[in-house]
Design a protein around this motif. Structure first.
Motif, PDB file in Angstrom:
ATOM      1  N   VAL A 140       0.860  -1.183   0.000  1.00 10.45           N
ATOM      2  CA  VAL A 140       0.000   0.000   0.000  1.00 10.45           C
ATOM      3  C   VAL A 140       0.894   1.230   0.000  1.00 10.45           C
ATOM      4  O   VAL A 140       1.867   1.297   0.752  1.00 10.45           O
ATOM      5  N   ARG A 141       0.579   2.187  -0.845  1.00  9.04           N
ATOM      6  CA  ARG A 141       1.312   3.458  -0.872  1.00  9.04           C
ATOM      7  C   ARG A 141       0.499   4.475  -0.084  1.00  9.04           C
ATOM      8  O   ARG A 141      -0.671   4.706  -0.353  1.00  9.04           O
ATOM      9  N   LEU A 142       1.140   5.088   0.873  1.00  9.49           N
ATOM     10  CA  LEU A 142       0.508   6.132   1.684  1.00  9.49           C
ATOM     11  C   LEU A 142       1.227   7.439   1.393  1.00  9.49           C
ATOM     12  O   LEU A 142       2.437   7.551   1.594  1.00  9.49           O
ATOM     13  N   THR A 143       0.487   8.417   0.892  1.00  2.00           N
ATOM     14  CA  THR A 143       1.056   9.726   0.606  1.00  2.00           C
ATOM     15  C   THR A 143       0.422  10.734   1.551  1.00  2.00           C
ATOM     16  O   THR A 143      -0.797  10.835   1.644  1.00  2.00           O
ATOM     17  N   LEU A 144       1.259  11.464   2.259  1.00  2.00           N
ATOM     18  CA  LEU A 144       0.788  12.484   3.183  1.00  2.00           C
ATOM     19  C   LEU A 144       1.109  13.844   2.599  1.00  2.00           C
ATOM     20  O   LEU A 144       2.232  14.084   2.156  1.00  2.00           O
ATOM     21  N   THR A 145       0.123  14.722   2.569  1.00  4.94           N
ATOM     22  CA  THR A 145       0.370  16.120   2.211  1.00  4.94           C
ATOM     23  C   THR A 145      -0.201  16.990   3.305  1.00  4.94           C
ATOM     24  O   THR A 145      -1.193  16.645   3.952  1.00  4.94           O
ATOM     25  N   ARG A 146       0.440  18.104   3.498  1.00  8.94           N
ATOM     26  CA  ARG A 146      -0.002  19.053   4.522  1.00  8.94           C
ATOM     27  C   ARG A 146      -0.037  20.434   3.891  1.00  8.94           C
ATOM     28  O   ARG A 146       0.947  21.170   3.921  1.00  8.94           O
ATOM     29  N   PRO A 147      -1.175  20.785   3.296  1.00  3.24           N
ATOM     30  CA  PRO A 147      -1.254  22.096   2.650  1.00  3.24           C
ATOM     31  C   PRO A 147      -1.157  23.224   3.682  1.00  3.24           C
ATOM     32  O   PRO A 147      -1.583  23.071   4.822  1.00  3.24           O
ATOM     33  N   THR A 148      -0.573  24.334   3.273  1.00  2.00           N
ATOM     34  CA  THR A 148      -0.444  25.494   4.155  1.00  2.00           C
ATOM     35  C   THR A 148      -1.032  26.722   3.477  1.00  2.00           C
ATOM     36  O   THR A 148      -1.188  26.761   2.265  1.00  2.00           O
ATOM     37  N   THR A 149      -1.348  27.702   4.275  1.00  2.37           N
ATOM     38  CA  THR A 149      -1.902  28.945   3.734  1.00  2.37           C
ATOM     39  C   THR A 149      -0.861  30.040   3.627  1.00  2.37           C
ATOM     40  O   THR A 149      -1.150  31.125   3.164  1.00  2.37           O
ATOM     41  N   GLY A 150       0.351  29.743   4.061  1.00  2.00           N
ATOM     42  CA  GLY A 150       1.411  30.745   4.009  1.00  2.00           C
ATOM     43  C   GLY A 150       2.768  30.078   4.082  1.00  2.00           C
ATOM     44  O   GLY A 150       2.865  28.862   4.189  1.00  2.00           O
ATOM     45  N   PRO A 151       3.816  30.868   4.035  1.00  2.00           N
ATOM     46  CA  PRO A 151       5.164  30.300   4.077  1.00  2.00           C
ATOM     47  C   PRO A 151       5.489  29.702   5.442  1.00  2.00           C
ATOM     48  O   PRO A 151       4.964  30.143   6.463  1.00  2.00           O
ATOM     49  N   ILE A 152       6.344  28.686   5.426  1.00  2.00           N
ATOM     50  CA  ILE A 152       6.829  28.066   6.660  1.00  2.00           C
ATOM     51  C   ILE A 152       8.335  28.272   6.675  1.00  2.00           C
ATOM     52  O   ILE A 152       9.014  27.990   5.689  1.00  2.00           O
ATOM     53  N   ASP A 153       8.858  28.754   7.808  1.00  2.00           N
ATOM     54  CA  ASP A 153      10.299  29.001   7.851  1.00  2.00           C
ATOM     55  C   ASP A 153      11.080  27.686   7.813  1.00  2.00           C
ATOM     56  O   ASP A 153      10.543  26.614   8.081  1.00  2.00           O
ATOM     57  N   GLY A 154      12.337  27.775   7.450  1.00  2.00           N
ATOM     58  CA  GLY A 154      13.185  26.612   7.229  1.00  2.00           C
ATOM     59  C   GLY A 154      13.287  25.683   8.425  1.00  2.00           C
ATOM     60  O   GLY A 154      13.338  24.469   8.274  1.00  2.00           O
ATOM     61  N   ARG A 155      13.327  26.238   9.622  1.00  2.00           N
ATOM     62  CA  ARG A 155      13.453  25.414  10.830  1.00  2.00           C
ATOM     63  C   ARG A 155      12.250  24.498  11.005  1.00  2.00           C
ATOM     64  O   ARG A 155      12.374  23.310  11.267  1.00  2.00           O
ATOM     65  N   HIS A 156      11.052  25.057  10.829  1.00  2.00           N
ATOM     66  CA  HIS A 156       9.835  24.262  10.985  1.00  2.00           C
ATOM     67  C   HIS A 156       9.658  23.288   9.825  1.00  2.00           C
ATOM     68  O   HIS A 156       9.204  22.159  10.005  1.00  2.00           O
ATOM     69  N   LEU A 157      10.035  23.710   8.637  1.00  2.00           N
ATOM     70  CA  LEU A 157       9.956  22.833   7.474  1.00  2.00           C
ATOM     71  C   LEU A 157      10.895  21.638   7.649  1.00  2.00           C
ATOM     72  O   LEU A 157      10.525  20.489   7.397  1.00  2.00           O
ATOM     73  N   SER A 158      12.101  21.886   8.121  1.00  2.00           N
ATOM     74  CA  SER A 158      13.064  20.818   8.372  1.00  2.00           C
ATOM     75  C   SER A 158      12.543  19.852   9.432  1.00  2.00           C
ATOM     76  O   SER A 158      12.666  18.632   9.294  1.00  2.00           O
ATOM     77  N   GLY A 159      11.937  20.392  10.475  1.00  2.00           N
ATOM     78  CA  GLY A 159      11.368  19.539  11.532  1.00  2.00           C
ATOM     79  C   GLY A 159      10.269  18.638  10.994  1.00  2.00           C
ATOM     80  O   GLY A 159      10.198  17.460  11.326  1.00  2.00           O
ATOM     81  N   GLY A 160       9.422  19.179  10.122  1.00  2.00           N
ATOM     82  CA  GLY A 160       8.368  18.373   9.520  1.00  2.00           C
ATOM     83  C   GLY A 160       8.918  17.292   8.613  1.00  2.00           C
ATOM     84  O   GLY A 160       8.416  16.169   8.586  1.00  2.00           O
ATOM     85  N   ARG A 161       9.970  17.621   7.892  1.00  2.00           N
ATOM     86  CA  ARG A 161      10.589  16.633   6.995  1.00  2.00           C
ATOM     87  C   ARG A 161      11.245  15.500   7.772  1.00  2.00           C
ATOM     88  O   ARG A 161      11.430  14.409   7.252  1.00  2.00           O
ATOM     89  N   GLN A 162      11.616  15.745   9.011  1.00  2.00           N
ATOM     90  CA  GLN A 162      12.172  14.686   9.848  1.00  2.00           C
ATOM     91  C   GLN A 162      11.085  13.983  10.650  1.00  2.00           C
ATOM     92  O   GLN A 162      11.131  12.770  10.820  1.00  2.00           O
ATOM     93  N   GLY A 163      10.120  14.745  11.123  1.00  2.00           N
ATOM     94  CA  GLY A 163       9.096  14.185  12.009  1.00  2.00           C
ATOM     95  C   GLY A 163       8.083  13.285  11.322  1.00  2.00           C
ATOM     96  O   GLY A 163       7.783  12.192  11.800  1.00  2.00           O
ATOM     97  N   TRP A 164       7.547  13.754  10.183  1.00  2.00           N
ATOM     98  CA  TRP A 164       6.520  12.957   9.505  1.00  2.00           C
ATOM     99  C   TRP A 164       7.036  11.590   9.069  1.00  2.00           C
ATOM    100  O   TRP A 164       6.366  10.578   9.294  1.00  2.00           O
TER     101      TRP A 164
END
Length: 75
Positions: A41-65
């Motif tokens: 089974v392929r599971l694809t997660l997307t998390r749409p945003t309404t504005g920019p996310i700074d690099g620190r939070h984006l990096s955390g999401g790329r590691q956390g998810w």
């Protein structure tokens, strides 16, 4: 829960559990797309945003998810 289309799609609200980050990002949506991929089974997660996310939070999401998703098991 926002949308449920078993067994193909689930959309939920997601609230980060850090107060300062909740104030900055607010409640966001998380989409799970589920599709067959041969015997797996392929599971694809997307998390749409309404504005920019700074690099620190984006990096955390790329590691956390991936850490969260890799711990999923089929019973």
């Amino acid at each position: 829960m926002i949308e449920c289309d078993p067994p193909r799609r689930l959309t939920i609200t997601w609230n980060v559990n850090w107060p300062a980050l909740v104030e900055k990002l607010g409640v966001t949506l998380v989409n799970y797309e589920i599709e067959r991929a041969g015997d797996a089974v392929r599971l694809t997660l997307t998390r749409p945003t309404t504005g920019p996310i700074d690099g620190r939070h984006l990096s955390g999401g790329r590691q956390g998810w991936p850490a969260i998703l890799s711990s999923l098991r089929v019973f």
